[in-house]
Design a protein around this motif. Structure first.
Motif, PDB file in Angstrom:
ATOM      1  N   ALA A 193      -2.902   3.305   4.246  1.00 40.58           N
ATOM      2  CA  ALA A 193      -1.629   3.125   3.545  1.00 40.58           C
ATOM      3  C   ALA A 193      -0.783   2.023   4.176  1.00 40.58           C
ATOM      4  N   TYR A 194      -0.842   1.912   5.498  1.00 41.86           N
ATOM      5  CA  TYR A 194      -0.071   0.880   6.204  1.00 41.86           C
ATOM      6  C   TYR A 194      -0.489  -0.505   5.727  1.00 41.86           C
ATOM      7  N   TYR A 195      -1.794  -0.731   5.617  1.00 41.36           N
ATOM      8  CA  TYR A 195      -2.281  -2.050   5.222  1.00 41.36           C
ATOM      9  C   TYR A 195      -2.181  -2.274   3.710  1.00 41.36           C
ATOM     10  N   LEU A 196      -2.195  -1.212   2.926  1.00 41.48           N
ATOM     11  CA  LEU A 196      -1.952  -1.379   1.495  1.00 41.48           C
ATOM     12  C   LEU A 196      -0.536  -1.887   1.260  1.00 41.48           C
ATOM     13  N   ASN A 197       0.409  -1.400   2.033  1.00 44.25           N
ATOM     14  CA  ASN A 197       1.771  -1.907   1.939  1.00 44.25           C
ATOM     15  C   ASN A 197       1.839  -3.374   2.352  1.00 44.25           C
ATOM     16  N   LEU A 198       1.043  -3.757   3.336  1.00 42.02           N
ATOM     17  CA  LEU A 198       0.982  -5.165   3.727  1.00 42.02           C
ATOM     18  C   LEU A 198       0.428  -6.010   2.582  1.00 42.02           C
ATOM     19  N   LEU A 199      -0.575  -5.482   1.854  1.00 42.26           N
ATOM     20  CA  LEU A 199      -1.091  -6.207   0.690  1.00 42.26           C
ATOM     21  C   LEU A 199       0.003  -6.412  -0.342  1.00 42.26           C
ATOM     22  N   ASP A 200       0.817  -5.381  -0.567  1.00 41.29           N
ATOM     23  CA  ASP A 200       1.965  -5.518  -1.466  1.00 41.29           C
ATOM     24  C   ASP A 200       2.861  -6.670  -1.021  1.00 41.29           C
ATOM     25  N   ASP A 201       3.116  -6.748   0.274  1.00 36.33           N
ATOM     26  CA  ASP A 201       3.988  -7.796   0.804  1.00 36.33           C
ATOM     27  C   ASP A 201       3.392  -9.183   0.557  1.00 36.33           C
ATOM     28  N   VAL A 202       2.087  -9.321   0.784  1.00 33.09           N
ATOM     29  CA  VAL A 202       1.427 -10.612   0.571  1.00 33.09           C
ATOM     30  C   VAL A 202       1.524 -11.025  -0.896  1.00 33.09           C
ATOM     31  N   LEU A 203       1.286 -10.091  -1.794  1.00 35.35           N
ATOM     32  CA  LEU A 203       1.362 -10.398  -3.223  1.00 35.35           C
ATOM     33  C   LEU A 203       2.781 -10.759  -3.634  1.00 35.35           C
ATOM     34  N   ARG A 204       3.746 -10.063  -3.086  1.00 37.22           N
ATOM     35  CA  ARG A 204       5.134 -10.362  -3.405  1.00 37.22           C
ATOM     36  C   ARG A 204       5.512 -11.756  -2.908  1.00 37.22           C
ATOM     37  N   GLU A 205       5.067 -12.119  -1.718  1.00 36.97           N
ATOM     38  CA  GLU A 205       5.341 -13.453  -1.189  1.00 36.97           C
ATOM     39  C   GLU A 205       4.707 -14.532  -2.056  1.00 36.97           C
ATOM     40  N   ASN A 206       3.518 -14.266  -2.581  1.00 37.12           N
ATOM     41  CA  ASN A 206       2.840 -15.247  -3.428  1.00 37.12           C
ATOM     42  C   ASN A 206       3.596 -15.518  -4.718  1.00 37.12           C
ATOM     43  N   ARG A 207       4.366 -14.520  -5.161  1.00 38.70           N
ATOM     44  CA  ARG A 207       5.057 -14.666  -6.432  1.00 38.70           C
ATOM     45  C   ARG A 207       6.480 -15.196  -6.303  1.00 38.70           C
ATOM     46  N   GLN A 208       6.919 -15.442  -5.070  1.00 39.92           N
ATOM     47  CA  GLN A 208       8.241 -16.024  -4.893  1.00 39.92           C
ATOM     48  C   GLN A 208       8.191 -17.506  -5.210  1.00 39.92           C
ATOM     49  N   PRO A 209       9.176 -18.035  -5.927  1.00 33.20           N
ATOM     50  CA  PRO A 209       9.173 -19.481  -6.236  1.00 33.20           C
ATOM     51  C   PRO A 209       9.257 -20.310  -4.968  1.00 33.20           C
TER      52      PRO A 209
END
Length: 215
Positions: A193-209
């Motif tokens: 779960a800890y690293y799944l949350n990190l995946l969320d963070d990476v995806l969110r960063e990718n979608r920032q303009p």
């Protein structure tokens, strides 16, 4: 704070889009379904002493300990995901071109080259290191030596030059060394779960303009 599957699903819709939600949930489902599988084929020479999930978590932890960025930690977690895509839960893991088999799923979910390219190149990184570092070659596990033959063996001089020309070659080499060290049965790591949350963070960063510098 760790988020539950339901919380991550909701966050995926609101923060990173439906595709991102889907890919993190797929990753979780694959590890839950086949993460207990061990690396073993038709002979004991291919056996490792850790499960697929243990190996992934240890590799991601080593990346964090080395102060890697989140994208490379994600690559460390996901580098063998292609081995989990097919087969029943108790089937042996498939090593055949596994470094390429999950790339389409991960790319469609929103992961970029900083995650995908080290995964794609981590087998080639092994071949490169075997060709250039005798101590590395001698330290490979029996299973890794066996798979090396199937993966093409030592690189030629031309192959080494082509590998080094890859933009993500240095990150793939880092990932490869963590990969080879992440094989300790029973080692304590953060939960999936800890690293799944990190995946969320990476995806969110990718979608920032992208930020444009004003000069």
């Amino acid at each position: 704070m760790l988020r539950s599957l339901r919380e991550r699903q909701d966050a995926g819709v609101s923060e990173t889009g439906e595709a991102a939600m889907d890919v993190v949930c797929k990753v979780e489902a694959l590890f839950e379904r086949r993460g207990a599988s061990i690396y073993i084929g038709q002979s004991l020479a291919r056996r490792e002493n850790v499960s697929a999930l243990e190996h992934a978590l240890q590799c991601a932890q080593l990346a964090e300990w080395a102060h890697a960025d989140n994208a490379l930690v994600a690559a460390a977690l996901l580098h063998d995901l292609g081995q989990l895509l097919d087969g029943a839960p108790d089937d042996a893991l498939n090593d055949d071109h596994h470094e390429e088999r999950a790339l389409g799923v991960l790319a469609a979910g929103g992961f970029g080259p900083a995650v995908l390219e080290p995964i794609r190149l981590h087998v080639q990184a092994k071949r490169y290191l075997v060709s250039t570092d005798e101590a590395y070659a001698e330290g490979l596990s029996l299973a890794s030596r066996h798979s090396l033959v199937l993966q093409g063996g030592r690189m030629t001089a031309e192959e080494r030059l082509l590998f080094l020309a890859e933009p993500q070659a240095s990150r793939a080499l880092q990932l490869r060394r963590w990969d080879d060290l992440a094989k300790h049965p029973g080692k304590r790591t953060p939960p999936l779960a800890y690293y799944l949350n990190l995946l969320d963070d990476v995806l969110r960063e990718n979608r920032q303009p992208a930020r444009i510098a004003l000069v």
